[in-house]
Design a protein around this motif. Structure first.
Motif, PDB file in Angstrom:
ATOM      1  N   ARG A   1       0.973  -1.122  -0.133  1.00 34.43           N
ATOM      2  CA  ARG A   1       0.114  -0.036   0.096  1.00 34.43           C
ATOM      3  C   ARG A   1       0.642   1.355   0.092  1.00 34.43           C
ATOM      4  O   ARG A   1       0.249   2.344   0.180  1.00 34.43           O
ATOM      5  CB  ARG A   1      -0.787  -0.015   1.207  1.00 34.43           C
ATOM      6  N   TYR A   2       2.291   1.048   0.063  1.00 31.29           N
ATOM      7  CA  TYR A   2       3.160   2.034  -0.150  1.00 31.29           C
ATOM      8  C   TYR A   2       4.523   1.554  -0.590  1.00 31.29           C
ATOM      9  O   TYR A   2       4.732   0.510  -0.397  1.00 31.29           O
ATOM     10  CB  TYR A   2       3.163   2.826   1.358  1.00 31.29           C
ATOM     11  N   ASP A   3       5.351   2.657  -0.579  1.00 30.02           N
ATOM     12  CA  ASP A   3       6.899   2.259  -0.910  1.00 30.02           C
ATOM     13  C   ASP A   3       7.276   1.237   0.071  1.00 30.02           C
ATOM     14  O   ASP A   3       7.665   1.718   1.172  1.00 30.02           O
ATOM     15  CB  ASP A   3       7.632   3.450  -1.305  1.00 30.02           C
ATOM     16  N   PRO A   4       7.809   0.169  -0.296  1.00 22.79           N
ATOM     17  CA  PRO A   4       8.176  -0.930   0.827  1.00 22.79           C
ATOM     18  C   PRO A   4       9.800  -0.487   1.379  1.00 22.79           C
ATOM     19  O   PRO A   4      10.068  -0.589   2.393  1.00 22.79           O
ATOM     20  CB  PRO A   4       8.256  -2.168   0.121  1.00 22.79           C
ATOM     21  N   ARG A   5      10.147   0.440   0.463  1.00 21.29           N
ATOM     22  CA  ARG A   5      11.728   1.187   1.088  1.00 21.29           C
ATOM     23  C   ARG A   5      11.550   1.944   2.292  1.00 21.29           C
ATOM     24  O   ARG A   5      12.354   2.133   2.931  1.00 21.29           O
ATOM     25  CB  ARG A   5      12.199   1.898  -0.053  1.00 21.29           C
ATOM     26  N   THR A   6      10.122   2.267   2.550  1.00 18.59           N
ATOM     27  CA  THR A   6       9.932   3.152   3.751  1.00 18.59           C
ATOM     28  C   THR A   6       9.525   2.179   4.786  1.00 18.59           C
ATOM     29  O   THR A   6       9.344   2.834   6.030  1.00 18.59           O
ATOM     30  CB  THR A   6       8.750   4.237   3.615  1.00 18.59           C
ATOM     31  N   ALA A   7       9.463   0.935   4.747  1.00 13.62           N
ATOM     32  CA  ALA A   7       9.293   0.109   5.674  1.00 13.62           C
ATOM     33  C   ALA A   7      10.269  -1.046   5.849  1.00 13.62           C
ATOM     34  O   ALA A   7      10.143  -2.128   5.050  1.00 13.62           O
ATOM     35  CB  ALA A   7       7.866  -0.737   5.537  1.00 13.62           C
ATOM     36  N   PRO A   8      11.419  -1.086   6.685  1.00 14.41           N
ATOM     37  CA  PRO A   8      12.525  -2.002   6.368  1.00 14.41           C
ATOM     38  C   PRO A   8      12.379  -3.199   6.582  1.00 14.41           C
ATOM     39  O   PRO A   8      12.784  -4.107   5.933  1.00 14.41           O
ATOM     40  CB  PRO A   8      13.528  -1.516   7.597  1.00 14.41           C
ATOM     41  N   ALA A   9      11.510  -3.425   7.489  1.00 13.05           N
ATOM     42  CA  ALA A   9      11.063  -4.817   7.806  1.00 13.05           C
ATOM     43  C   ALA A   9      10.450  -5.726   6.551  1.00 13.05           C
ATOM     44  O   ALA A   9      10.744  -6.787   6.198  1.00 13.05           O
ATOM     45  CB  ALA A   9      10.312  -5.198   9.038  1.00 13.05           C
ATOM     46  N   LEU A  10       9.401  -4.872   6.033  1.00 12.25           N
ATOM     47  CA  LEU A  10       8.655  -5.412   4.942  1.00 12.25           C
ATOM     48  C   LEU A  10       9.520  -5.628   3.671  1.00 12.25           C
ATOM     49  O   LEU A  10       9.523  -6.562   2.919  1.00 12.25           O
ATOM     50  CB  LEU A  10       7.642  -4.408   4.540  1.00 12.25           C
ATOM     51  N   PHE A  11      10.395  -4.698   3.673  1.00 13.97           N
ATOM     52  CA  PHE A  11      11.351  -4.826   2.371  1.00 13.97           C
ATOM     53  C   PHE A  11      12.262  -6.060   2.514  1.00 13.97           C
ATOM     54  O   PHE A  11      12.424  -6.857   1.755  1.00 13.97           O
ATOM     55  CB  PHE A  11      12.387  -3.493   2.200  1.00 13.97           C
ATOM     56  N   ARG A  12      12.753  -6.289   3.744  1.00 12.37           N
ATOM     57  CA  ARG A  12      13.719  -7.250   3.895  1.00 12.37           C
ATOM     58  C   ARG A  12      12.848  -8.833   3.717  1.00 12.37           C
ATOM     59  O   ARG A  12      13.210  -9.786   2.909  1.00 12.37           O
ATOM     60  CB  ARG A  12      14.174  -7.404   5.292  1.00 12.37           C
ATOM     61  N   THR A  13      11.590  -8.666   4.248  1.00 10.89           N
ATOM     62  CA  THR A  13      10.672  -9.986   3.802  1.00 10.89           C
ATOM     63  C   THR A  13      10.470 -10.167   2.179  1.00 10.89           C
ATOM     64  O   THR A  13      10.588 -11.105   1.968  1.00 10.89           O
ATOM     65  CB  THR A  13       9.504  -9.811   4.698  1.00 10.89           C
ATOM     66  N   LEU A  14      10.117  -8.877   1.785  1.00 15.51           N
ATOM     67  CA  LEU A  14       9.731  -8.924  -0.052  1.00 15.51           C
ATOM     68  C   LEU A  14      11.085  -9.664  -0.538  1.00 15.51           C
ATOM     69  O   LEU A  14      11.037 -10.573  -1.409  1.00 15.51           O
ATOM     70  CB  LEU A  14       9.673  -7.620  -0.359  1.00 15.51           C
TER      71      LEU A  14
END
Length: 414
Positions: free
Chosen positions: A206-219
């Motif tokens: 729902r937003y740029d995953p680069r703004t959410a470190p844990a989500l970006f790592r998971t992706l």
């Protein structure tokens, strides 16, 4: 004009210039010939034709990794992956053209595609009507085994928006496997039902995953695991087994066309991150192309620097191409990790740039968005934001040239 970065300000090879010139002259197989048409159901977009000597087939695969739960949806007990295999065909007689998107995926993309790309029109496009140049289920040309290339799309994008490049590489003798990452991709349609999801699964983004470190790592970790799993299933296919979890029939001789001693990967944006790190972790991948993907984790604080992925920290001992654009809105964001991998790779990595281009020029949007602009559905500013101002008669051959030349050098087809 398309150029290398400032430290290598030479124009693209004369061979590419000649190719682009031929396409601009109106060759039937070129991007210049791709024109949208309007019907009662909306604008129908056309993909540019591949330029290689082989006709191509396409086969969708439903792959299930029962050793992993889905990391993005706890209710799903396994990790599912959809993939499409594009390959040189022995014959395409009496075989229908494969659609770019399945009907369910197209309907969902038309409704929700603007979630990832607000520049796209909210209506007026018949996304289900676009066909590929590949034929569904055509028998594979198994006269010899062929190098296998994996493709990982950008964050929020489906594998189907990488169809043009995949068909181009397949037409030149490669077997190309485009991979969806469900929960990440804006839509993925499955052939069977499963607890915890609908038949068409939307993105969690729902937003740029680069703004959410844990989500970006998971992706990224999920994408790397997906790619390695798909490569495992390709090994099963090459060994004569059917990897499709629904047991759907495969094209004749498809497994015999795979040479898994010669494997490469290419990916866009988050897919570029994933294929580069996958090559670092998996010795089966012999060469990779990163199409404008970060090689560091998302920074913990805004404006900070993220931890380098191991491939950037230690470098690669196998060929790696970093291909970017002058119009990428976060070019500075690459300057932490790309110079690092170049510095640590002892000449095995190289960097190139496309000018008058923007981030999604590496996808089918390079050909489709100008058609949307011509139909009055996308503004010039939104077109420039997505793919740049270069004509698709120049940008599409340029991207194809870089991919073909790199893999021809490091993973030749003969």
């Amino acid at each position: 004009m398309l150029r290398h970065p400032a430290d290598r300000r030479t124009v693209i090879t004369s061979a590419l210039a000649a190719t682009a010139g031929a396409l601009l002259a109106g060759g039937a197989a070129g991007p210049a010939a791709a024109r949208a048409r309007t019907t009662a159901d909306g604008v129908t977009l056309r993909l540019p034709a591949p330029t290689g000597p082989y006709r191509t087939g396409a086969a969708a695969l439903y792959l299930v990794d029962r050793s992993r739960r889905d990391p993005l949806e706890p209710r799903i007990p396994v990790r599912e992956v959809m993939a499409t295999v594009f390959y040189p065909a022995r014959t395409v007689r009496d075989r229908p053209r494969a659609p770019q998107m399945t009907a369910g995926a197209a309907a969902d993309f038309g409704a929700d595609g603007r979630r990832s790309h607000p520049e796209l029109p909210a209506s007026g496009v018949d996304w289900a009507a676009t066909t590929t140049r590949s034929r569904t289920g055509a028998p594979a040309d198994a006269a010899r085994r062929r190098p296998v290339l994996l493709y990982s799309p950008g964050g929020g994008d489906p594998r189907t928006m990488g169809t043009g490049a995949a068909e181009e590489l397949a037409s030149h003798g490669y077997v190309v496997v485009t991979v969806d990452h469900p929960g990440d991709a804006c839509e993925v349609e499955f052939p069977v039902t499963m607890t915890g999801r609908d038949t068409v699964r939307p993105t969690v983004l729902r937003y740029d995953p680069r703004t959410a470190p844990a989500l970006f790592r998971t992706l990224i970790d999920t994408r790397v695991a997906d790619l390695r799993f798909v490569l495992d299933r390709m090994a099963a296919l090459a060994a004569g087994r059917n990897p499709d979890a629904a047991g759907r029939p495969l094209p004749e001789h498809l497994g015999r066309a795979l040479d898994l001693r010669s494997v490469g990967a290419y990916g866009h944006s988050a897919g570029g991150t994933a294929v580069t790190q996958a090559m670092y972790q998996d010795r089966r991948i012999g060469a990779a192309v990163n199409l404008e993907g970060y090689l560091d984790r998302a920074p913990e604080t805004p404006g900070g620097e993220g931890e380098l992925y191991p491939v950037a920290r230690y470098g690669t001992d196998r060929p790696l191409l970093l291909l970017g654009t002058d119009g990428f809105q976060d070019r500075k964001g690459l300057e932490h990790s790309w110079p690092a991998v170049l510095a640590h790779s002892r000449g095995r990595a190289c960097r190139r740039q496309l000018d008058r281009a923007a981030h999604w020029v590496f996808t089918d949007y390079a050909a489709l968005v100008p058609q949307l602009q011509a139909a009055g559905l996308v503004t010039a500013a939104d077109r420039a934001k997505m793919v740049g101002t270069a004509s698709p008669a120049v940008s599409v051959p340029a991207v194809r040239h870089h991919l073909r030349a790199f893999f021809a050098r490091h993973l030749p087809t003969h």
